[in-house]
Design a protein around this motif. Structure first.
Motif, PDB file in Angstrom:
ATOM      1  N   THR A   1      31.092  86.440  31.365  1.00 44.82           N
ATOM      2  CA  THR A   1      31.524  85.672  30.894  1.00 44.82           C
ATOM      3  C   THR A   1      29.816  84.803  30.431  1.00 44.82           C
ATOM      4  O   THR A   1      30.631  83.318  29.820  1.00 44.82           O
ATOM      5  N   LYS A   2      29.786  84.435  31.496  1.00 47.71           N
ATOM      6  CA  LYS A   2      28.316  83.474  31.202  1.00 47.71           C
ATOM      7  C   LYS A   2      27.684  83.293  30.260  1.00 47.71           C
ATOM      8  O   LYS A   2      27.259  82.612  29.278  1.00 47.71           O
ATOM      9  N   TYR A   3      26.518  84.721  30.017  1.00 48.56           N
ATOM     10  CA  TYR A   3      26.297  85.193  28.797  1.00 48.56           C
ATOM     11  C   TYR A   3      26.513  84.954  27.879  1.00 48.56           C
ATOM     12  O   TYR A   3      26.187  85.176  26.808  1.00 48.56           O
ATOM     13  N   SER A   4      28.148  85.468  27.356  1.00 54.75           N
ATOM     14  CA  SER A   4      28.643  85.519  26.450  1.00 54.75           C
ATOM     15  C   SER A   4      28.951  83.369  25.681  1.00 54.75           C
ATOM     16  O   SER A   4      28.972  83.263  24.577  1.00 54.75           O
ATOM     17  N   ALA A   5      28.989  83.071  26.495  1.00 50.91           N
ATOM     18  CA  ALA A   5      29.256  81.235  26.096  1.00 50.91           C
ATOM     19  C   ALA A   5      27.682  81.240  25.286  1.00 50.91           C
ATOM     20  O   ALA A   5      27.283  79.980  24.799  1.00 50.91           O
ATOM     21  N   LEU A   6      27.175  81.910  25.840  1.00 50.73           N
ATOM     22  CA  LEU A   6      25.617  81.137  25.606  1.00 50.73           C
ATOM     23  C   LEU A   6      24.982  82.133  23.703  1.00 50.73           C
ATOM     24  O   LEU A   6      24.189  81.279  23.312  1.00 50.73           O
ATOM     25  N   HIS A   7      26.704  83.259  23.498  1.00 51.43           N
ATOM     26  CA  HIS A   7      26.315  83.543  21.779  1.00 51.43           C
ATOM     27  C   HIS A   7      27.627  83.821  22.291  1.00 51.43           C
ATOM     28  O   HIS A   7      28.419  84.196  21.349  1.00 51.43           O
ATOM     29  N   ALA A   8      27.875  81.730  21.971  1.00 49.39           N
ATOM     30  CA  ALA A   8      29.723  81.551  21.511  1.00 49.39           C
ATOM     31  C   ALA A   8      30.157  82.008  19.863  1.00 49.39           C
ATOM     32  O   ALA A   8      29.389  81.719  19.412  1.00 49.39           O
ATOM     33  N   LYS A   9      30.844  82.215  20.397  1.00 48.68           N
ATOM     34  CA  LYS A   9      31.924  82.627  18.479  1.00 48.68           C
ATOM     35  C   LYS A   9      32.153  81.252  18.237  1.00 48.68           C
ATOM     36  O   LYS A   9      33.069  80.308  18.680  1.00 48.68           O
ATOM     37  N   PRO A  10      31.886  81.004  16.499  1.00 51.45           N
ATOM     38  CA  PRO A  10      32.358  79.803  16.350  1.00 51.45           C
ATOM     39  C   PRO A  10      33.997  79.743  15.762  1.00 51.45           C
ATOM     40  O   PRO A  10      34.007  81.236  15.323  1.00 51.45           O
ATOM     41  N   ASN A  11      34.297  78.977  16.040  1.00 46.77           N
ATOM     42  CA  ASN A  11      35.504  78.389  16.070  1.00 46.77           C
ATOM     43  C   ASN A  11      36.037  79.343  14.810  1.00 46.77           C
ATOM     44  O   ASN A  11      35.656  78.573  13.589  1.00 46.77           O
ATOM     45  N   GLY A  12      37.397  79.447  14.699  1.00 49.14           N
ATOM     46  CA  GLY A  12      37.843  79.904  13.377  1.00 49.14           C
ATOM     47  C   GLY A  12      37.381  81.484  12.669  1.00 49.14           C
ATOM     48  O   GLY A  12      37.858  81.910  11.668  1.00 49.14           O
ATOM     49  N   LEU A  13      36.145  81.485  13.155  1.00 52.40           N
ATOM     50  CA  LEU A  13      35.719  82.098  12.104  1.00 52.40           C
ATOM     51  C   LEU A  13      36.028  83.662  12.289  1.00 52.40           C
ATOM     52  O   LEU A  13      36.399  84.223  13.932  1.00 52.40           O
ATOM     53  N   ILE A  14      36.388  84.980  11.472  1.00 48.37           N
ATOM     54  CA  ILE A  14      37.347  85.752  11.374  1.00 48.37           C
ATOM     55  C   ILE A  14      36.513  86.805  10.719  1.00 48.37           C
ATOM     56  O   ILE A  14      36.657  86.415   9.016  1.00 48.37           O
ATOM     57  N   LEU A  15      36.149  88.021  11.373  1.00 51.41           N
ATOM     58  CA  LEU A  15      35.174  89.115  10.575  1.00 51.41           C
ATOM     59  C   LEU A  15      35.825  90.543  10.494  1.00 51.41           C
ATOM     60  O   LEU A  15      36.297  91.127  12.155  1.00 51.41           O
ATOM     61  N   GLN A  16      35.166  91.477  10.089  1.00 60.87           N
ATOM     62  CA  GLN A  16      36.157  92.982   9.631  1.00 60.87           C
ATOM     63  C   GLN A  16      35.087  93.938   9.852  1.00 60.87           C
ATOM     64  O   GLN A  16      34.145  93.767   9.287  1.00 60.87           O
ATOM     65  N   TYR A  17      34.852  94.755  10.898  1.00 57.42           N
ATOM     66  CA  TYR A  17      34.303  96.049  10.441  1.00 57.42           C
ATOM     67  C   TYR A  17      34.710  96.838   9.245  1.00 57.42           C
ATOM     68  O   TYR A  17      35.274  97.036   9.400  1.00 57.42           O
ATOM     69  N   GLY A  18      33.688  96.991   7.924  1.00 58.28           N
ATOM     70  CA  GLY A  18      33.806  97.451   6.889  1.00 58.28           C
ATOM     71  C   GLY A  18      33.057  98.578   6.673  1.00 58.28           C
ATOM     72  O   GLY A  18      32.769  99.234   7.910  1.00 58.28           O
ATOM     73  N   THR A  19      33.015  98.645   5.690  1.00 62.02           N
ATOM     74  CA  THR A  19      32.627  99.898   5.470  1.00 62.02           C
ATOM     75  C   THR A  19      31.045 100.096   5.543  1.00 62.02           C
ATOM     76  O   THR A  19      30.608 100.930   6.705  1.00 62.02           O
TER      77      THR A  19
END
Ligand SMILES: CC(=O)N[C@H]1[C@@H](OP(=O)(O)O)O[C@H](CO)[C@@H](O)[C@@H]1O
Ligand SMILES: [Mg+2]
Length: 527
Positions: A7-25
């Motif tokens: 949790t602590k480290y994840s906060a240093l690499h925070a996800k921008p709000n609302g961004l949705i991405l797909q693992y594609g081809t």
């Protein structure tokens, strides 16, 4: 799992709000500035996958032929192949989880996949030359470390080199040494052995112009060239010293615009090739005496390779089953030539190399190429052993052919399509057969074809079947295509939603350019 630390480290690499991405081809791909959290999380996921498979897992930071401002990441499974489909779903879930849900998603994945969290984990990392890649690969390392995984950072590598490293590490060194030196030596040794046997080794066969797309291919080819210079001299263009990555150059540009890259001077009948930004694709081309540009794409590369392999098998006296795997984008002339002239069975899969790779594994020898130049050949373990034995036991001519095949097997990167390896295979075959680029090109004539992108509100309304050659929805679309196609000779057309861009791709081919152009003129909505 130290959830507090995550949790602590994840906060240093925070996800921008609302961004949705797909693992594609080809994994995740978007603007580099949106990818920091994805990289950290893919580091975490690679550790879980490594623990589950008890193997080394690869993480490659690249966006291949996309613009320099983009970046991307994909995971490489134990035998150097693309990530398993169920883990692609996990990757998408993890990348899109909001901060507060991260722990739950990680635990869910571990439980669903029965991951033994006590197991050791090892991850290898590579990156391309994009300005954003170094920092992003550091975020991958943060993710690996926080979950207690060990890692080796190879730094700058081509994508296929990373696939090779993963494959070597998980096969106890039998495939090769998991170092950049090991890669150069394995391929160059096989190449030099092969070219020594070529009777026609005039200058014509010894030099090649290479457009490196201003990418990683330039760095690696420059490091490697002195290992094989006995058999081939390469002249590098778009080597990254001034131009922008993939801008007006590279395999994707040349294939889609059907014209030469900028920054390369081409004299008539000179053999040239282009790599893409992460050096896993290659196309060849030349200008004829009248200044016309001729493209030699993945289909013609597959034809050259499979016909050579077939000839060698005939000489050795082995009847092994060879199959060629293509996608719907393969030119109709290539399919006809392979089936009717070469009598090789041809199979069509959905777009994306993982589908082709998978199908090619079904044969003793499976050759697969996408028309855009991504491909390789796969040899079953039984075939490799048989050929090794033949190279030791058979007499004279047969033995020579078996030895040649043994070297060709070593020269291919069987983990992934590889521009450097494919280039050396092609150069060796041309030299051994004494073929000029024009003779190779003349094997068959491509049907005129075009590929376009169309932006629509929601590309997912189009669904397809029959390896993407027939549209199922929306209703009436396939009938409309059929009505158009039947007006022209040897014509074929299909549409499908792209797996890597927010566009619908339209492909059409016909017996003549005039037929093709007039069919498009009547359809003003397609441009
Ligand atoms: C027509 C075409 O070239 N499609 C490409 C492209 O996929 P799309 O799903 O068409 O966007 O990117 C893939 C990944 O690089 C590559 O495998 C594939 O061949
Ligand atoms: Mg690529």
């Amino acid at each position: 799992m130290d959830l507090g630390a995550i949790t602590k480290y994840s906060a240093l690499h925070a996800k921008p709000n609302g961004l949705i991405l797909q693992y594609g081809t080809a994994g995740f791909r978007t603007k580099a500035e949106h990818l920091d959290h994805v990289m950290f999380r893919m580091g975490l996921l690679a550790v879980l996958r490594s623990k589950q498979t008890k193997s080394t897992i690869g993480v490659m930071v690249t966006a291949s032929h996309n613009p320099e401002e983009d970046n991307g990441v994909k995971l490489v499974d134990p035998l150097g192949e693309m990530l398993a489909p169920s883990w692609e779903e996990h990757a998408t879930c993890l990348a899109n989880a909001e901060e507060q849900d991260m722990q739950r998603v990680l635990i869910d994945i571990s439980e669903k996949e029965a991951v033994n969290l006590q197991q050791d984990a090892f991850v290898v990392i590579g990156r391309d030359t994009r300005p954003s890649s170094e920092k992003l690969s550091q975020s991958v390392i943060d993710g690996v470390t926080v979950l207690g995984g060990q890692f080796h950072d190879y730094g700058l590598l081509t994508t296929p080199q990373l696939h090779y490293m993963v494959y070597c590490r998980n096969t106890g060194g039998r495939y090769g040494k998991a170092t950049i030196e090991g890669y150069y030596q394995k391929l160059s040794k096989a190449f030099v052995e092969l070219t020594k046997q070529a009777s026609c080794s005039g200058d014509e066969y010894r030099s090649l112009k290479v457009d490196c797309a201003n990418g990683i291919g330039a760095l690696k080819l420059r490091e490697m060239e002195h290992y094989f210079s006995q058999g081939l001299s390469v002249q590098l263009f778009n080597d990254g010293s001034k131009g922008k990555l993939n801008h007006l150059c590279g395999a994707d540009f040349v294939k889609s615009h059907q014209k030469p890259p900028q920054g390369m001077e081409i004299k008539s009948n000179e053999r040239c090739c282009s790599f893409d930004g992460d050096a896993d694709r290659i196309v060849y081309y030349y200008h004829d005496a009248d200044g016309h540009f001729h493209l030699i794409d993945g289909d013609k590369i597959a034809t050259l390779i499979s016909s050579f392999l077939k000839e060698l098998l005939v000489e050795i006296g082995e009847s092994l089953n060879i199959g060629v795997v293509q996608t719907a984008y393969a030119n109709g002339s290539s399919t006809r030539y392979l089936e009717e002239v070469m009598k090789v069975p041809v199979y069509c899969t959905k777009t994306g190399v993982k589908h082709l790779h998978h199908k090619a594994q079904e044969f003793d020898i499976g050759v697969y190429f996408e028309a855009n130049g991504h491909g390789t050949a796969l040899f079953s373990t039984a075939v490799e052993m048989k050929i090794k034995q033949s190279a030791e036991q058979l007499e004279d001519k047969k033995r020579k052919a078996a030895k040649m095949l043994e070297n060709i097997i070593d020269l291919f990167n069987q983990a992934a399509g590889d521009a450097i390896s494919d280039m050396l295979v092609i150069e060796a075959i041309l030299a051994l057969k004494g073929l000029t680029v024009q003779q190779w090109d003349a094997l068959y004539t491509d049907l005129p074809n075009r590929q376009l992108k169309v932006q629509v509100a929601d590309r997912r309304v189009i669904s397809t079947t029959d390896a993407e050659r027939q549209a199922v929805t929306p209703p009436g679309l396939q009938e409309a295509i059929n009505d158009l196609v039947k007006k022209y000779k040897l014509s074929r057309a299909f549409v499908r939603p792209s797996g890597t861009e927010d566009v619908v791709r339209v492909y059409a081919e016909a017996d003549s350019q005039v037929s093709w152009d007039s069919s498009i003129e009547k359809e003003p909505n397609i441009r």
